[in-house]
Design a protein around this motif. Structure first.
Motif, PDB file in Angstrom:
ATOM      1  N   ALA A   5       0.828  -1.215   0.000  1.00  0.00           N
ATOM      2  CA  ALA A   5       0.000   0.000   0.000  1.00  0.00           C
ATOM      3  C   ALA A   5       0.862   1.265   0.000  1.00  0.00           C
ATOM      4  O   ALA A   5       0.367   2.352  -0.316  1.00  0.00           O
ATOM      5  N   ASN A   6       2.133   1.128   0.367  1.00  0.00           N
ATOM      6  CA  ASN A   6       3.008   2.316   0.514  1.00  0.00           C
ATOM      7  C   ASN A   6       4.276   2.221  -0.327  1.00  0.00           C
ATOM      8  O   ASN A   6       5.262   2.908  -0.052  1.00  0.00           O
ATOM      9  N   TRP A   7       4.276   1.385  -1.342  1.00  0.00           N
ATOM     10  CA  TRP A   7       5.479   1.118  -2.158  1.00  0.00           C
ATOM     11  C   TRP A   7       5.957   2.381  -2.854  1.00  0.00           C
ATOM     12  O   TRP A   7       5.194   3.058  -3.539  1.00  0.00           O
ATOM     13  N   GLN A   8       7.233   2.710  -2.643  1.00  0.00           N
ATOM     14  CA  GLN A   8       7.853   3.888  -3.279  1.00  0.00           C
ATOM     15  C   GLN A   8       9.093   3.404  -4.014  1.00  0.00           C
ATOM     16  O   GLN A   8      10.171   3.307  -3.424  1.00  0.00           O
ATOM     17  N   ILE A   9       8.957   3.135  -5.302  1.00  0.00           N
ATOM     18  CA  ILE A   9      10.112   2.618  -6.047  1.00  0.00           C
ATOM     19  C   ILE A   9      11.225   3.661  -6.086  1.00  0.00           C
ATOM     20  O   ILE A   9      12.404   3.314  -6.146  1.00  0.00           O
ATOM     21  N   GLU A  10      10.856   4.937  -5.979  1.00  0.00           N
ATOM     22  CA  GLU A  10      11.888   5.991  -6.017  1.00  0.00           C
ATOM     23  C   GLU A  10      12.778   5.967  -4.780  1.00  0.00           C
ATOM     24  O   GLU A  10      13.840   6.581  -4.767  1.00  0.00           O
ATOM     25  N   ASN A  11      12.368   5.253  -3.728  1.00  0.00           N
ATOM     26  CA  ASN A  11      13.212   5.151  -2.528  1.00  0.00           C
ATOM     27  C   ASN A  11      14.164   3.958  -2.567  1.00  0.00           C
ATOM     28  O   ASN A  11      14.955   3.757  -1.646  1.00  0.00           O
ATOM     29  N   VAL A  12      14.068   3.142  -3.616  1.00  0.00           N
ATOM     30  CA  VAL A  12      14.964   1.982  -3.716  1.00  0.00           C
ATOM     31  C   VAL A  12      16.373   2.497  -4.005  1.00  0.00           C
ATOM     32  O   VAL A  12      16.558   3.278  -4.938  1.00  0.00           O
ATOM     33  N   PRO A  13      17.368   2.100  -3.197  1.00  0.00           N
ATOM     34  CA  PRO A  13      18.718   2.631  -3.425  1.00  0.00           C
ATOM     35  C   PRO A  13      19.326   2.120  -4.732  1.00  0.00           C
ATOM     36  O   PRO A  13      18.985   1.046  -5.215  1.00  0.00           O
ATOM     37  N   LEU A  14      20.218   2.913  -5.286  1.00  0.00           N
ATOM     38  CA  LEU A  14      20.899   2.561  -6.532  1.00  0.00           C
ATOM     39  C   LEU A  14      22.057   1.615  -6.292  1.00  0.00           C
ATOM     40  O   LEU A  14      22.357   0.759  -7.096  1.00  0.00           O
ATOM     41  N   ARG A  15      22.737   1.823  -5.185  1.00  0.00           N
ATOM     42  CA  ARG A  15      24.004   1.107  -4.934  1.00  0.00           C
ATOM     43  C   ARG A  15      23.745  -0.220  -4.212  1.00  0.00           C
ATOM     44  O   ARG A  15      22.753  -0.354  -3.506  1.00  0.00           O
ATOM     45  N   PRO A  16      24.674  -1.167  -4.322  1.00  0.00           N
ATOM     46  CA  PRO A  16      24.528  -2.410  -3.561  1.00  0.00           C
ATOM     47  C   PRO A  16      24.465  -2.133  -2.061  1.00  0.00           C
ATOM     48  O   PRO A  16      25.039  -1.151  -1.586  1.00  0.00           O
TER      49      PRO A  16
END
Ligand code: GLU
Length: 301
Positions: free
Chosen positions: A283-294
């Motif tokens: 319900a609160n998924w924010q793909i923009e908060n997924v980090p880029l780096r390992p």
């Protein structure tokens, strides 16, 4: 979003049980699908028979269920799909998009390697097999142009297959179809619209887009989530002896997977089980908060 307009998938190779790194990829694709009101399919990528471990597919499906990652429809098995891959290879042959290759691994060992550590095929058999040799594998000819794509996490990317990959294998010398061909055929067969997977596959995407174009198949949307490493900086994998997901403390493991994806459940959910955490996270998924780096995994609780 209309449910039919989003179909995602998780495509594990049954080489062993899931570990935290594979859980993170599964959770990301599940959340992206559920947040969009879409479907989520599971496909067993048991193509590379010698690498598959007996019983691992069943263990993986049990692990997904235990972590409340429920899927839609039947599980597709790549080991049952050779006819579909053979048909696709025939199409590529009829379009002169592939050629037989006689090169052995040891002959290619001296060739330059790309940034991913893969052999940059030197083109030895591209214009015909050298006299006295017979074809062992089939390779796809690549064009000397940049393939552009938009990754939802990494943004606009491009790769010139001729400079950075070279003509790549679609059927291996041992007679097995290669991952690049199978994944493209199966994603189209399953009507997959969205691929969310680990960033180790980011630079496989241009090869797959090239095959989609050659086979008149649609190109899905792509998002590559960060790899999870151990404290030595190695990707969690069977080779680096990543531990299997534990059968206890699943809520804490799911909370860690969400944290590695940049998702922060409220404090009231500390101690919650995977189903409750996933309900909140979808319900609160924010793909923009997924980090880029390992990201580095903490010890599994
Ligand atoms: N079977 C691949 C793996 O386990 C994933 C393939 C994909 O998601 O395209 O790494």
């Amino acid at each position: 979003m209309n449910p039919a307009s989003y179909i995602g998938r998780f495509a594990p190779s049954p080489t062993g049980p899931l570990h935290l790194g594979s859980l993170v990829a599964a959770v990301a694709s599940w959340l992206d699908a559920r947040a969009a009101g879409g479907q989520w399919r599971v496909r067993m990528e048991d193509l590379d028979r010698p690498r598959c471990e007996s019983g691992a597919a069943d263990i993986i499906l049990h692990q997904l269920e235990a972590y409340s990652l429920h899927w839609d429809g039947d599980v597709l098995q790549q080991s049952q799909r050779d006819d579909a891959y053979a048909t696709a290879l025939d199409v590529l042959k009829s379009r002169d998009a592939v050629f037989p290759c006689a090169c052995t691994r040891s002959q290619l060992a001296a060739a330059p390697h790309n940034a991913e550590g893969e052999i940059l095929y030197p083109g030895t058999c591209r214009e015909g097999l050298p006299a006295g040799t017979t074809g062992r594998a089939w390779r796809c000819r690549v064009p000397d142009v940049s393939i552009h794509f938009n990754d939802r996490i990494h943004g606009e990317l491009q790769q010139n297959l001729a400079c950075e990959v070279g003509d790549f294998v679609v059927k291996r010398a041992d007679g097995l179809f290669a991952y690049q061909l199978a994944v493209v055929v199966d994603d189209a067969f399953q009507n997959i619209t969205d691929i969310v997977r680990g960033a180790d596959l980011l630079w496989n995407t241009p090869r797959q887009i090239h095959l989609q174009t050659l086979l008149d198949l649609p190109t899905p949307r792509y998002a590559h989530v960060p790899l999870i490493t151990n404290t030595a900086g190695q990707k969690l994998s069977k080779q680096t002896l990543a531990p299997a997901l534990p059968a206890h403390a699943r809520g804490a493991v799911m909370a860690q997977a969400l944290a590695l994806l940049g998702q922060t459940p409220p404090v009231e959910l500390s101690g919650a089980d995977p189903a409750e955490l996933l309900a909140w996270a979808s319900a609160n998924w924010q793909i923009e908060n997924v980090p880029l780096r390992p990201s580095i995994a903490n010890a599994v609780p």
